[in-house]
Design an enzyme around this catalytic site. Sequence first.
Site, PDB file in Angstrom:
ATOM      1  N   THR A  33      67.548  55.198 112.948  1.00  0.00           N
ATOM      2  CA  THR A  33      68.629  54.215 113.016  1.00  0.00           C
ATOM      3  C   THR A  33      68.182  53.084 113.931  1.00  0.00           C
ATOM      4  O   THR A  33      67.853  53.308 115.097  1.00  0.00           O
ATOM      5  CB  THR A  33      69.931  54.852 113.541  1.00  0.00           C
ATOM      6  OG1 THR A  33      70.298  55.922 112.658  1.00  0.00           O
ATOM      7  CG2 THR A  33      71.059  53.824 113.589  1.00  0.00           C
ATOM      8  N   TYR A  34      68.164  51.873 113.373  1.00  0.00           N
ATOM      9  CA  TYR A  34      67.705  50.683 114.097  1.00  0.00           C
ATOM     10  C   TYR A  34      68.901  49.893 114.612  1.00  0.00           C
ATOM     11  O   TYR A  34      69.957  49.837 113.974  1.00  0.00           O
ATOM     12  CB  TYR A  34      66.845  49.808 113.186  1.00  0.00           C
ATOM     13  CG  TYR A  34      65.505  50.428 112.910  1.00  0.00           C
ATOM     14  CD1 TYR A  34      64.409  50.130 113.708  1.00  0.00           C
ATOM     15  CD2 TYR A  34      65.344  51.336 111.875  1.00  0.00           C
ATOM     16  CE1 TYR A  34      63.175  50.713 113.473  1.00  0.00           C
ATOM     17  CE2 TYR A  34      64.110  51.927 111.631  1.00  0.00           C
ATOM     18  CZ  TYR A  34      63.039  51.610 112.436  1.00  0.00           C
ATOM     19  OH  TYR A  34      61.818  52.198 112.204  1.00  0.00           O
ATOM     20  N   PHE A  35      68.693  49.243 115.767  1.00  0.00           N
ATOM     21  CA  PHE A  35      69.746  48.500 116.427  1.00  0.00           C
ATOM     22  C   PHE A  35      69.322  47.062 116.673  1.00  0.00           C
ATOM     23  O   PHE A  35      68.151  46.785 116.932  1.00  0.00           O
ATOM     24  CB  PHE A  35      70.093  49.150 117.776  1.00  0.00           C
ATOM     25  CG  PHE A  35      70.714  50.501 117.629  1.00  0.00           C
ATOM     26  CD1 PHE A  35      72.089  50.643 117.570  1.00  0.00           C
ATOM     27  CD2 PHE A  35      69.918  51.636 117.520  1.00  0.00           C
ATOM     28  CE1 PHE A  35      72.665  51.884 117.414  1.00  0.00           C
ATOM     29  CE2 PHE A  35      70.488  52.886 117.369  1.00  0.00           C
ATOM     30  CZ  PHE A  35      71.870  53.008 117.312  1.00  0.00           C
ATOM     31  N   VAL A 103      71.844  48.390 112.590  1.00  0.00           N
ATOM     32  CA  VAL A 103      71.363  47.561 111.491  1.00  0.00           C
ATOM     33  C   VAL A 103      71.239  48.387 110.222  1.00  0.00           C
ATOM     34  O   VAL A 103      71.753  48.009 109.166  1.00  0.00           O
ATOM     35  CB  VAL A 103      69.995  46.913 111.841  1.00  0.00           C
ATOM     36  CG1 VAL A 103      69.438  46.141 110.668  1.00  0.00           C
ATOM     37  CG2 VAL A 103      70.127  46.027 113.070  1.00  0.00           C
TER      38      VAL A 103
END
Length: 184
Positions: A33-35, A103
Site C-alpha cells: 500500500t503506497y501513500f 494511493v
Amino acid sequence: MIEIEVKGYADDMVFERVRDRFKFIRREYHEDTYFQHPCRDFARTDEALRIRIKRFDGHFEAFLTYKGPKIDSRSKSRREVEVPIQDPDRHMEILTSLGFRKVLTIKKVREKYYVGRGVVIDLDEIEGLGKFVEAEAIAEREDVLNETVERLIRLLKELGVERFERRSYLELILGREVEHGEVG
C-alpha cells in the site's frame, strides 16, 4: 542502505530459466500500500512510502519502507530505509491521521531465488500488470553502483530479458490507469 535493482519484462521462458538455474528461497504474497505525502508530491520527487504485508510459509511480516529518488539513469537503484512493523493497520491509521493519503495497493506473487555474491532474483506476477523479473543486490556505498548494475543487466540478458523497465509497479499501474481514463 542502497538497493541496487534492475527490472525487466518476463515471460514463461525467463521464469523457467531462473527456476532451473538458481536456488529457490521461497514464494511470497505481497500487498504493498503506497501513500502520498500531504505536502510533497512523491511522483515529482521520485520517492515512495509504502506499507508491505508479506505472507510466506505460514508466516506474516510487515514493513514500513521509504524509497528515495533513483540514483542512476539505467536502473531502479535508490536509497531505501525499511523498518519492521507489528500492526500495519495501526500504522496506516497513523499515516492517514498525519495527512498521508493512500494511493493504491498492489498485489503480487513473488518467487525469490539466490544467485550468489549477494544477488537475489525475484520472479514477480503483478495483479493487472503481468510478469517481471528483478535482479537485486544491496550496497552500503554508491561507488559500487555502476559495476553492480552492469553485472545485473548482464545476468538478466543471459536469462533472456530483452526489455528493461525503470518505473516502479506503482508508476506502471498509475500510468496505465491514466491512459485508460481510470483515474479521477
